[in-house]
Motif scaffolding. Structure first.
Motif, short mmCIF file in Angstrom:
data_model
loop_
_atom_site.label_atom_id
_atom_site.label_comp_id
_atom_site.label_asym_id
_atom_site.label_seq_id
_atom_site.Cartn_x
_atom_site.Cartn_y
_atom_site.Cartn_z
N GLN A 1 0.71 -1.18 0.01
CA GLN A 1 0.03 -0.04 0.10
C GLN A 1 0.91 1.15 -0.01
OE1 GLN A 1 -3.01 1.00 -0.40
NE2 GLN A 1 -2.45 3.27 0.38
N MET A 2 1.96 1.31 0.78
CA MET A 2 2.79 2.46 0.74
C MET A 2 3.49 2.46 -0.55
SD MET A 2 4.93 1.53 4.15
CE MET A 2 6.23 2.75 3.69
N ASN A 3 3.73 1.66 -1.42
CA ASN A 3 4.08 1.81 -2.73
C ASN A 3 3.03 2.34 -3.57
OD1 ASN A 3 7.06 0.87 -3.55
ND2 ASN A 3 6.34 -0.30 -1.69
N ASP A 4 1.88 1.49 -3.34
CA ASP A 4 0.82 2.11 -4.23
C ASP A 4 0.49 3.40 -4.15
OD1 ASP A 4 -0.24 -0.37 -5.18
OD2 ASP A 4 -1.78 -0.55 -3.83
N ALA A 5 0.45 3.90 -2.87
CA ALA A 5 0.42 5.63 -2.61
C ALA A 5 1.34 6.53 -3.52
CB ALA A 5 0.34 5.84 -1.16
#
Length: 231
Positions: free
Chosen positions: A219-223
């Protein structure tokens, strides 16, 4: 009738197989490590990952606070010292700030969290809150992503000096410094997980917990991909 528990080797194999969901495979990370990232994308990644770095000691302090096993506490506390620093060792957070300076960011801007994205904050906070509320051995299980971390650090050490010659190599010290501790930390978390998740239901719960942590990192990378784009 409940399922038969996996043997320890089988259970460990199931845990290690989760590496297929590690964020080393995320398009944003693949871009970074393959040399296709623009300077502003690298700076955005460094600035946002700083929030994860400063929360690692808080997560580990929560695990210690919930842990009633002295032998585990004696070893687990080293994680906090590794990141906050101890004695002559400035620690991982300081090394990350030096990385920030090496990619062209001002230390004060990174520490102020000016560039922190809501999606990154949400994911990291979810992880820390889990560590505070869960039994210590479940929070330790979530830390098993350390099993996969050395590979991602080696990728950066191998590729970044060639791909991004504008980055001062001294700033890459953080990645080098985490190779040995990541292996040590993973072995401690793995031993605790194999020992305390014994029934099949408990073992499947461990896999769910590890997947949760993988989702946090993803999710961090998605953001960041949404904000900074992916080449």
């Amino acid at each position: 009738m409940s399922a038969v528990p996996w043997s320890r080797p089988e259970f460990e194999s199931q845990l290690r197989a989760k590496d297929r969901g590690y964020h080393i495979h995320h398009p944003f990370n693949v871009m970074l490590n393959s040399g296709r990232a623009r300077p502003e994308q690298i700076r955005g990644w460094v600035a946002n990952r700083f929030y994860y770095q400063v929360n690692i000691p808080l997560k580990d302090a929560a695990i210690l606070a919930n842990c009633d096993d002295r032998s585990v506490r004696r070893h687990w506390v080293q994680r906090i010292l590794d990141h906050d620093g101890c004695g002559d060792d400035p620690g991982g957070i300081e090394s990350w700030l030096r990385l920030a300076e090496a990619v062209g960011l001002e230390r004060s801007r990174v520490e102020s969290l000016t560039d922190l994205l809501p999606g990154v904050r949400f994911a990291v906070d979810a992880y820390v809150n889990f560590a505070r509320r869960a039994p210590w051995h479940e929070a330790a299980c979530a830390a098993l992503t350390e099993l996969f971390a050395p590979q991602i650090h080696r990728q950066r050490l191998a590729g970044w000096p060639e791909h991004y010659r504008w980055i001062d190599r001294a700033g890459l010290h953080y990645f080098q410094s985490r190779l040995s501790p990541a292996n040590r930390d993973a072995e401690l978390a793995l031993a605790a997980t194999l020992e305390r998740f014994r029934t099949r239901a408990e073992q499947e719960r461990a896999l769910e917990i590890l997947q949760f942590k993988l989702d946090v990192l993803w999710q961090m990378n998605d953001a960041m991909a949404l904000k900074y784009g992916v080449q």
